[in-house]
Scaffold this active site. Structure first.
Site, PDB file in Angstrom:
ATOM      1  N   ARG A 273       0.967  -1.126   0.176  1.00 13.20           N
ATOM      2  CA  ARG A 273      -0.091   0.078  -0.165  1.00 13.20           C
ATOM      3  C   ARG A 273       0.839   1.394  -0.016  1.00 13.20           C
ATOM      4  NH1 ARG A 273      -1.539   1.958   4.626  1.00 13.20           N
ATOM      5  NH2 ARG A 273      -2.265  -0.094   5.548  1.00 13.20           N
TER       6      ARG A 273
ATOM      7  N   ASP B 148      -7.095  18.304 -14.821  1.00 13.71           N
ATOM      8  CA  ASP B 148      -7.200  16.886 -15.339  1.00 13.71           C
ATOM      9  C   ASP B 148      -7.008  16.783 -16.885  1.00 13.71           C
ATOM     10  OD1 ASP B 148      -8.667  14.484 -16.433  1.00 13.71           O
ATOM     11  OD2 ASP B 148     -10.273  14.830 -14.684  1.00 13.71           O
TER      12      ASP B 148
ATOM     13  N   LYS C 248      -8.155   5.714 -19.526  1.00 19.06           N
ATOM     14  CA  LYS C 248      -8.192   6.329 -20.921  1.00 19.06           C
ATOM     15  C   LYS C 248      -7.254   5.982 -22.057  1.00 19.06           C
ATOM     16  CE  LYS C 248     -12.339   6.955 -19.030  1.00 19.06           C
ATOM     17  NZ  LYS C 248     -12.243   7.507 -17.811  1.00 19.06           N
TER      18      LYS C 248
END
Ligand SMILES: Cc1ncc(COP(=O)(O)O)c(C=O)c1O
Length: 388
Positions: free
Chosen positions: A50, A174, A199
């Site tokens: 993590r 973004d 994407k």
């Protein structure tokens, strides 16, 4: 990795030196939760996946290099990356956000963050004077996307960076639609470049992921601390798939753009279509700004059908190569109906005000042959014309 190396070279080599333990040329998938320590408190840079994982670290170094920043952070999804930035804020803080946003960001900003006392003002960010007016003493973040989703509006990143700096806030961009191949927000004055790597960076519609790249060390430490404390990390396998996608980003983006330009040109000439939104078209209102702040116009476009909602829905259901689906940026072409798909979270009046009406269809142009894509749209438009 030296910054003077070209994008294509950095995509393949940044963060991807031969594996120290084995010499493996390709970064191995370190599918492990923990790392055996040599003595109590003595480890080799990795303790628990993590906090840090070598496969993920390779992806992060590569993405940082591609965005021209010093520190990269990979997340479990684009929304986890967006949440990662939100988790830097405290109750009472205020965010100025562009009103032209991915629906999921808008949902987080209007339905989740207010419960934690973070306030938002949404503005037309194509007008810098509107942004300035929306600032308050408590404004910590200016949040934009460019080009915007789905109408491909252009927002002046340098102008936003100047406002954010003057007002003591941080500009977050973004950069999912543009990708680091076509636009580097940090070089234009942003503090944070953010991606849904799901994407174009992943590029094959087979892995969900997100990323943040920053230059500032103090901001990087806060992101590392917060991500470790909250846990929104990708697994090593997903990090590896994303890294493999990133290697061919330049090749794919060139093809996406070439095809999108061909499709846009084809659509402009069609009687069924009232408007084509593509920044590469000289008549697009953001064309000049795109030429200034991007290195190309990308692979996304939106159209408005003269036949309204019925024609738009029929078009979406009639293509054979363009798959009807959420997402964008994969090698395969996708068609979407923003009204009830990507922008379902916006109230109808708000969507109409922004021009995302029932006649709008969004295309993510893939890297199939452009002639086949145009032929597919031609047959679907004929069917759509009968519905409209
Ligand atoms: C511009 C933009 N940002 C963020 C996201 C969210 O990314 P993810 O689906 O990987 O959580 C999307 C998803 O479509 C997007 O289009």
């Amino acid at each position: 990795m030296p910054r003077e190396l070209r994008f294509e070279t950095r995509a393949i080599h940044a963060g991807q030196e031969p594996d120290e333990a084995t010499g493996a040329t390709i970064v191995p998938i370190y599918q492990t939760v923990t790392f055996t320590q040599d003595a109590v408190g003595s480890h080799r840079g990795f303790e628990y996946s993590r906090s840090n994982n070598p496969t993920r670290a390779a992806l992060e170094a590569c993405l940082a290099s591609l965005e021209g920043g010093r520190f990269g952070f990979a997340y479990a999804s684009g929304m986890a990356a967006i949440s990662g930035v939100m988790q830097l804020l405290s109750a009472g803080d205020h965010v100025v956000a562009a009103d032209d946003l991915y629906g999921g960001s808008y949902r987080l900003f209007t339905q989740v963050m207010p419960r934690f006392g973070v306030r938002f003002s949404f503005v037309d960010a194509t007008r810098p004077e509107e942004i300035d007016k929306a600032f308050e003493p408590a404004t910590r973040v200016l949040w934009i996307e460019s080009p915007t989703n789905p109408l491909l509006r252009l927002i002046d990143i340098a102008a936003c960076g100047e406002i954010a700096r003057r007002r003591g806030a941080q500009l977050v961009v973004d950069n999912t639609f543009a990708t680091p191949f076509l636009q580097n927000p940090l070089a234009l004055g942003a503090h944070v470049a953010l991606h849904s790597t799901t994407k174009y960076i992943g590029g094959h519609s087979d892995v969900i992921g997100g990323a943040i790249v920053v230059e500032d060390e103090e901001l990087a430490q806060r992101l590392q601390f917060t991500r470790n404390a909250t846990g929104g990390v990708p697994g090593p396998w997903d990090a590896w798939l994303t890294l493999r996608g990133a290697k061919t980003l330049a090749l794919r983006m060139r093809e996406h753009e070439r095809n999108a330009a061909r499709v846009a040109e084809f659509l402009v000439g069609r009687a069924e279509i009232a408007k084509v939104h593509y920044p590469g078209l000289p008549e697009h209102p953001g064309h000049e700004l795109a030429r200034r702040q991007m290195r190309g116009f990308g692979g996304m476009l939106a159209i408005e059908l003269r036949g309204g909602e019925a024609a738009a829905r029929r078009l979406c259901e009639s293509t054979r190569l363009f798959a009807l689906g959420e997402s964008l940026g994969g090698v395969e072409s996708l068609i979407g109906y923003p009204w009830s798909m990507s922008h379902a979270a916006f109230p109808p009046a708000e969507k109409r005000r922004k021009g995302v009406n029932e006649a709008v269809v969004r295309l993510s142009v893939g890297i199939e042959h452009a002639d086949d894509l145009c032929a597919d749209l031609a047959q679907a438009l004929e069917l759509a014309a009968r519905a409209g």
